[in-house]
Design a protein around this motif. Structure first.
Motif: not given
Length: 201
Positions: A86-92
């Motif tokens: 989810v953290e990577e998706a938030l950055q995107l």
């Protein structure tokens, strides 16, 4: 998986970190390790589906996955899902917001919005945070990061964000990351955007 005890191991030149920071369980990495040992005992199409999409074969009872992992590893998987996936998706998601704003303001030529996105999420730029991470973890060569180390950085950022944010901001960011994941999954059904995801509260 529930009886596996090794947190990290090196196979050839590859370093596998199954429990990031001793908390976040990368179940798909462990699945790859076990599948490689099992070899032809698992049909090729089922191996590829699991490893490339994170999805179980239709014959598998996904409802029993929690029991298969055991309490400790399932809790660790939740940490991994929210702290890495989810953290990577938030950055995107935030990078896309910045890009959309810049384009609407007439800036159509900039193609890297990472630093500004990091300032929005973590209140500091990526370069500074990445250096702090490398110093803390003892990684001297910040120019060549393995996949495991990239995941470690994501989880480190997640913990940093939780530390500096209030509960409302944490919840809002989580929803934004989950929405981005769902959008990716809808656009690319065969990707690992979500794969096995925990039930949402």
């Amino acid at each position: 998986m529930s009886i596996w005890r090794t947190a990290t191991e090196t196979i050839g030149d590859r370093y596998n970190n199954y429990f990031i920071d001793g908390e976040a369980f990368d179940w798909l990495l462990m699945a790859e390790r076990l599948i490689n040992v099992a070899g032809d005992l698992i049909p090729k199409d089922e191996r590829e589906t699991l490893l490339f999409t994170g999805r179980f074969p239709e014959s598998f009872d996904a409802e029993g996955f929690r029991d298969l992992l055991g309490v400790q590893k399932h809790s660790g998987y939740l940490n991994y899902f929210y702290g890495v996936v989810v953290e990577e998706a938030l950055q995107l998601a935030v990078e896309r917001e910045v890009h959309k704003r810049e384009v609407s303001n007439g800036n159509q030529y900039q193609d890297d919005f990472t630093e500004e996105a990091f300032f929005r999420i973590y209140r500091r730029g990526r370069t500074e945070l990445f250096q702090d991470f490398c110093d803390q973890m003892g990684y001297p060569d910040a120019s060549s990061m393995s996949l495991s180390q990239c995941k470690e950085f994501l989880y480190w950022l997640f913990k940093h964000r939780v530390h500096i944010s209030d509960k409302a901001k944490i919840a809002s960011d989580t929803r934004k990351g989950m929405a981005q994941l769902q959008e990716l999954a809808n656009a690319q059904p065969n990707s690992t955007a979500i794969g096995y995801a925990p039930e949402q509260p």
